[in-house]
Design an enzyme around this catalytic site. Sequence first.
Site, PDB file in Angstrom:
ATOM      1  N   GLU A 250     -14.029  47.437  72.808  1.00 55.51           N
ATOM      2  CA  GLU A 250     -14.300  48.381  71.723  1.00 55.51           C
ATOM      3  C   GLU A 250     -13.167  48.438  70.711  1.00 55.51           C
ATOM      4  O   GLU A 250     -13.404  48.634  69.526  1.00 55.51           O
ATOM      5  CB  GLU A 250     -14.609  49.766  72.270  1.00 55.51           C
ATOM      6  CG  GLU A 250     -15.986  49.847  72.906  1.00 55.51           C
ATOM      7  CD  GLU A 250     -15.966  49.457  74.361  1.00 55.51           C
ATOM      8  OE1 GLU A 250     -14.858  49.400  74.937  1.00 55.51           O
ATOM      9  OE2 GLU A 250     -17.043  49.193  74.927  1.00 55.51           O
ATOM     10  N   ASP A 254     -13.792  47.586  66.750  1.00 62.92           N
ATOM     11  CA  ASP A 254     -13.380  48.490  65.670  1.00 62.92           C
ATOM     12  C   ASP A 254     -12.539  47.766  64.639  1.00 62.92           C
ATOM     13  O   ASP A 254     -12.777  47.869  63.438  1.00 62.92           O
ATOM     14  CB  ASP A 254     -12.524  49.628  66.238  1.00 62.92           C
ATOM     15  CG  ASP A 254     -13.363  50.691  66.909  1.00 62.92           C
ATOM     16  OD1 ASP A 254     -14.584  50.704  66.698  1.00 62.92           O
ATOM     17  OD2 ASP A 254     -12.781  51.509  67.640  1.00 62.92           O
ATOM     18  N   SER A 485     -20.825  52.530  68.270  1.00 65.96           N
ATOM     19  CA  SER A 485     -19.428  52.186  67.997  1.00 65.96           C
ATOM     20  C   SER A 485     -19.319  50.961  67.093  1.00 65.96           C
ATOM     21  O   SER A 485     -18.257  50.698  66.557  1.00 65.96           O
ATOM     22  CB  SER A 485     -18.690  51.944  69.300  1.00 65.96           C
ATOM     23  OG  SER A 485     -19.327  50.915  70.002  1.00 65.96           O
TER      24      SER A 485
END
Length: 575
Positions: A250, A254, A485
């Site tokens: 993650e 990002d 996300s």
Amino acid sequence: MRTLLAVLALAVASASASTFGWIVGERSPADHMTSFSVALKQNNLDELERRFWDISTPGRENYGNFMSHTEINDLVATDADVVTEVLVFLQSHEGVMCKALSDSLRCVGPIGSLEAMLSTEFHMHTHEETGKVEHKIARATGYQFPVELMEHVEFMTGLQSLPIMRYGRVNPPVMGSNGVDYFVVPSTLTYFYSLENAKGGSMSVQAASEFQGLPGYEPSDVTKFIADTTAQQFEIAKHIGPFNPSTEPESELDAQYIGATGRGNTNWYYTTGDWMYEFAQSIMETPTGIDYYSMSYGWYEGDQCAISPSSQPCESGGSTTFVERTNTEFMKIGASGVTLLAATGDSGAHGRTDGGCMNARVRPAFPAASPYITAVGATQVLDGETGKVQGASFCDSNQCATGGREVTCSTANGALITSGGGFSDVAAMPSYQKDVVSKYLQNSSALPPPSDFNNTGRGFPDVAALGHKVAVWIGGQAEAVDGTSCACPEFAGILAALGADLNKKLGFANPLIYQAYAEDNSAFNDITEGNNKCTEQTCDCKTGFYAAPGWDATTGLGTPNYPKLLAAMRKVMEQ
Ligand SMILES: *[C@@H]1O[C@H](CO)[C@@H](O)[C@H](O)[C@H]1NC(C)=O
Ligand SMILES: *[C@@H]1O[C@H](CO)[C@@H](O)[C@H](O)[C@H]1NC(C)=O
């Protein structure tokens, strides 16, 4: 002996919610130092709110006239004698040291002293998945809130164990090889959102933000991602907070996707070991210079407990104080000209604390359900088209989506996640969304029964972006990642680029976003298909929300059409 009010916090949280993957071990050493924050009662909150809306709403006299941090901190500051009284009480416990901020304290002290002060026990907590170790009060353990603090303190954070909740899932390699489920790469986002002429600019400082001590991305993966997908070149110029390079999926996601959509903007990277209150406390104490924070974190709004005077379990209101106060902190941040974006969660309308859909009532996610945040849901491509992507070597050997139909991302359609969305149980519906959300609330076939959600609350998400089979470079190769996300950093980069192309800091952007939609509905691609009834685990849920024409509680206003949104925003700003 001090007088203590004998109110015991009982853990009546549902079994699944009470542990959150923490294994509670032996008693913590009494001399172990732990840090905590104390939220003191504030002043002039009506005035803060009035000025916040005035600053954030296009067309108002003070639109865009952001306040300085000092101005905001002074406005809401706790009375000085109260600060002193609380500080003196806390520091009367051996080894406790506090620093006073305008409306809070940041403290550190030995566990033995804190145990005596709160009549409780700290235990070692080891996280099942991450192996992280913390010394905290177990959520099932009671405590007594010192009577000396009752009147002046809203809550204390950092003392109790919290869930670790990061959104996003990596597809196992076998998934998604059915030939119609194509990869999402930066070019896919350019096709779907018409990003060809999005310039952005260095004046917009954007940052992927990691909470709860999650590690950072691997810089060489960002380089390879850019090379293999021909995303426009970008560099992450600065790290704020502890930084440990890692291939944590993650964090990689990002860093790669905010940079890919927020082309031309300045990229920084932000990490903190804390949760939302301390985050807000910290950036209001020392501004970082970041204008846009993308936050892919959250969990059930009704389960955000801190140590509070009511000593109530979350279910009976213990969470409301935390959520309300943190919402006020988000308002302060918005008034200072900073934009916060949050992912809506990956487990549909029920969320991860009800992944099995045991309850009929849906569960809003926080911070996405905050009215002072831009909440981003996820879509996926159905009936995809694939074609050559100029120069992207990854797409020579893999099929990348270049077109298709966007629908609400759901496990019902083969995704690993279901986009979150719904209505806050704490914050009322803000006026910027009343028109479009009221329309949605008239369509009972799109909604759970009225008893199973709060139809007076803030509706979320506000917007959406692609969140299924997103190609992320992890440890040198591409993996397919699903998650709101993915959507959150994608939209954050786009919003920051819009700001730069308008030559403005956007601050809290929702009034602008909804006004731009009213100006030109086609500034957003309307997502009208799908629902968020499933969770990550099951589709056997009785309740959830359906996508529908216009705003809906799965994808908000929809996904962006960059040139149209830019033009609509410009028009709104000039009015
Ligand atoms: C519904 O939301 C409102 C805020 O709009 C809140 O005051 C109320 O307590 C909520 N009701 C429930 C049952 O959560
Ligand atoms: C009402 O919601 C359903 C989805 O449940 C949708 O198909 C329909 O178009 C919506 N009707 C209106 C008038 O928006």
